[in-house]
Structures are given as structure tokens and as C-alpha cells.
Design a protein around this motif. Structure first.
Motif, short mmCIF file in Angstrom:
data_model
loop_
_atom_site.label_atom_id
_atom_site.label_comp_id
_atom_site.label_asym_id
_atom_site.label_seq_id
_atom_site.Cartn_x
_atom_site.Cartn_y
_atom_site.Cartn_z
N VAL A 184 0.87 -1.20 0.15
CA VAL A 184 0.11 0.01 0.02
C VAL A 184 0.88 1.42 -0.07
CG1 VAL A 184 -2.00 -1.21 1.04
CG2 VAL A 184 -0.46 -0.16 2.73
N PHE A 185 2.15 1.15 0.17
CA PHE A 185 3.15 2.13 -0.10
C PHE A 185 4.42 1.81 -0.26
CE2 PHE A 185 2.85 1.85 4.56
CZ PHE A 185 4.11 1.69 5.24
N LEU A 186 5.30 2.76 -0.65
CA LEU A 186 6.82 2.59 -0.76
C LEU A 186 7.39 3.45 0.19
CD1 LEU A 186 8.98 1.53 -2.56
CD2 LEU A 186 8.61 3.47 -4.10
N MET A 187 8.46 2.96 0.79
CA MET A 187 9.44 3.67 1.82
C MET A 187 10.99 3.47 1.26
SD MET A 187 9.97 2.34 5.53
CE MET A 187 11.16 2.98 6.58
N GLU A 188 11.74 4.55 1.21
CA GLU A 188 13.03 4.22 0.72
C GLU A 188 13.85 4.93 1.82
OE1 GLU A 188 14.33 6.01 -2.92
OE2 GLU A 188 12.62 4.81 -4.03
N THR A 189 14.82 4.12 2.31
CA THR A 189 15.77 4.96 3.47
C THR A 189 17.19 5.11 2.63
OG1 THR A 189 16.58 2.53 4.41
CG2 THR A 189 14.58 3.96 5.48
N GLY A 202 18.21 9.13 6.03
CA GLY A 202 17.31 9.74 5.24
C GLY A 202 16.17 9.03 4.97
N MET A 203 15.07 9.51 4.36
CA MET A 203 13.75 8.99 4.20
C MET A 203 13.05 9.48 3.17
SD MET A 203 10.18 9.27 4.69
CE MET A 203 10.19 10.25 6.25
N HIS A 204 12.38 8.68 2.13
CA HIS A 204 11.39 9.01 1.19
C HIS A 204 10.14 8.06 1.41
CE1 HIS A 204 14.16 11.34 -1.10
NE2 HIS A 204 15.06 10.50 -1.11
N PHE A 205 8.92 8.45 1.32
CA PHE A 205 7.77 7.50 1.13
C PHE A 205 6.94 7.99 0.11
CE2 PHE A 205 5.85 11.08 3.57
CZ PHE A 205 4.30 10.84 3.42
N LEU A 206 5.99 7.27 -0.60
CA LEU A 206 5.14 7.50 -1.45
C LEU A 206 3.99 6.74 -1.32
CD1 LEU A 206 4.59 8.57 -4.53
CD2 LEU A 206 5.59 6.39 -5.29
N THR A 207 2.86 7.22 -1.28
CA THR A 207 1.71 6.57 -1.24
C THR A 207 0.97 6.44 -2.53
OG1 THR A 207 0.28 8.78 -0.48
CG2 THR A 207 1.14 6.85 1.08
N PRO A 208 0.37 5.53 -3.03
CA PRO A 208 -0.12 5.48 -4.46
C PRO A 208 -1.32 5.97 -4.54
CG PRO A 208 -0.23 3.25 -3.61
CD PRO A 208 0.44 4.21 -2.66
N ALA A 216 8.18 5.65 12.64
CA ALA A 216 8.44 4.86 13.91
C ALA A 216 9.31 3.70 13.46
CB ALA A 216 6.78 4.54 14.27
N ARG A 217 9.01 3.19 12.17
CA ARG A 217 9.91 1.91 11.88
C ARG A 217 11.43 2.51 11.82
NH1 ARG A 217 10.25 -3.35 9.35
NH2 ARG A 217 12.15 -3.38 8.20
N LEU A 218 11.85 3.58 11.51
CA LEU A 218 12.99 4.08 11.58
C LEU A 218 13.70 4.14 12.84
CD1 LEU A 218 12.92 6.79 8.57
CD2 LEU A 218 13.83 4.27 8.46
N PHE A 219 12.72 4.74 13.76
CA PHE A 219 13.37 4.87 15.16
C PHE A 219 13.35 3.73 15.92
CE2 PHE A 219 12.35 9.60 14.90
CZ PHE A 219 13.48 10.07 15.01
N ALA A 223 20.23 2.70 16.76
CA ALA A 223 21.31 3.80 16.21
C ALA A 223 20.88 5.16 15.52
CB ALA A 223 22.11 2.70 15.35
N VAL A 224 19.30 5.11 15.24
CA VAL A 224 19.11 6.36 14.52
C VAL A 224 18.62 7.21 15.60
CG1 VAL A 224 16.95 7.13 12.97
CG2 VAL A 224 18.20 4.95 12.50
N ALA A 225 19.33 8.48 15.45
CA ALA A 225 18.89 9.61 16.33
C ALA A 225 18.16 10.83 15.50
CB ALA A 225 20.37 10.29 16.50
N ARG A 226 18.19 10.77 14.29
CA ARG A 226 17.57 11.67 13.61
C ARG A 226 16.93 11.42 12.21
NH1 ARG A 226 20.43 17.65 12.64
NH2 ARG A 226 21.78 16.33 11.65
N VAL A 227 15.81 11.49 11.66
CA VAL A 227 15.27 11.36 10.35
C VAL A 227 15.80 12.70 9.76
CG1 VAL A 227 13.48 10.44 9.15
CG2 VAL A 227 13.93 9.57 10.91
#
Length: 174
Positions: free
Chosen positions: A64-69, A89-95, A114-117, A121-125
Motif C-alpha cells: 500500500v506504500f513505498l518507503m526508501e531509506t 534519510g527517508m522518502h515515502f510514496l503513497t499511491p 516509527a520504523r526508523l526509530f 542507532a537512529v538519532a534523526r530522520v
């Protein structure tokens, strides 16, 4: 809304992704004129890149969506800002949806951040959407992103923004 995630399979998912990234709704994804082979190649390159990852967000097992890190010290933002340890870094796309669901895109960005955090080790998106993409700026702000400044990338003028774990937790608790 609950989502699961899986890695993009560049060959198996190419047709789906092609439909998503070439749709007029995805204009800021900058793949409007991409052929199916272009999408396959782009996601094969991502799959082979240790600093970039593509995931599909699933709802009830359906994409239902695309996520890139990406690692902003090595991709997308390399040399454009002072990357810190713990930045991702992050991108997301909802179709496009035949029947839009109120709050869906906000649920998606919340799930993505939430998934990234989940990774300690992840401090900032870090995000760098097109300055003209006001809809995503509002979504980013809703989950705790703070714009820092506009930057010039080869393909666009972007709004460099950051979200810390604490800002995200405060934003989603509100």
C-alpha cells in the motif's frame, strides 16, 4: 492502521512500482516518464546499494506504500549538509487510491518514522522534499519534522528538515 514491511523485489514489484511512480500524483517522485525497465533498473541499483534501501509497506499483506531509506552522508544529501552519526534519510510514496481513506497518508508517515526509530542507532530522520510539495511539508510537521533551510539539489530545490526521536514521540502523542 497497522502495517508490515518487506524489501522491494525489483523484478517482482516493478510493475506495481511503475504504476505508482509514473502516476500524476507521484510528480515529486520525478519518474513520470520512466519505462518499466527504468523502474526495474532503479530498484535493482537500490537493492545492490549498501547505503540505500527500498521497502514496501503492507496492509493485510497487500502493498500500500513505498518507503526508501538512505545514508545521507553517502546518498542524496552528501556534501549538502553536515551529516551526524545516527542520521537516516527517508522518502515515502503513497499511491493513488480509488477510494481515499481519511488519515491514511498520515498513518503511513507515522509508521515509516516509527520504523526508523525502532533502530536505536537512529538519532534523526532527514528529509529533503521539493519546496513546492506543501502537502508533504504539512505531513512532516505533523510527525515532528522541523525545517532547517532550503537547499539546492541537482534535480530540485528542497526543504531540508529533521526529526529527532523526542520530537516524533511528542508529535504522535499529541
Amino acid at each position: 492502521m497497522t502495517f508490515a514491511f518487506r524489501d522491494v523485489d525489483p523484478l517482482r514489484d516493478a510493475e506495481l512500482l511503475h504504476a505508482w511512480v509514473t502516476h500524476p500524483k507521484a510528480a515529486f517522485w520525478m519518474m513520470q516518464d520512466a519505462r518499466l525497465e527504468d523502474v526495474e533498473r532503479a530498484y535493482m541499483e537500490i537493492a545492490a546499494d549498501e547505503h540505500h534501501q527500498a521497502l514496501l509497506g503492507l496492509r493485510d499483506g497487500e502493498p500500500v506504500f513505498l518507503m526508501e531509506t538512505y545514508d545521507p552522508a553517502h546518498r542524496e544529501l552528501a556534501g549538502l549538509y553536515e551529516a551526524r552519526p545516527g542520521d537516516i534519510g527517508m522518502h515515502f510514496l503513497t499511491p493513488p487510491a480509488d477510494t481515499p481513506v481519511h488519515g491514511f497518508t498520515r498513518a503511513v508517515i507515522t509508521a515509516v518514522v516509527a520504523r526508523l526509530f525502532e533502530d536505536p542507532a537512529v538519532a534523526r530522520v532527514v528529509v529533503e522534499p521539493d519546496v513546492r510539495n506543501t502537502a508533504v511539508h504539512a505531513l512532516n510537521e505533523a510527525v515532528g519534522f522541523v525545517p532547517e533551510r532550503e537547499i539546492e539539489k541537482p534535480e530540485k530545490r528542497a526543504l531540508l528538515s529533521f526529526c529527532t526521536r523526542e520530537r516524533f514521540e511528542r508529535a504522535v502523542a499529541a
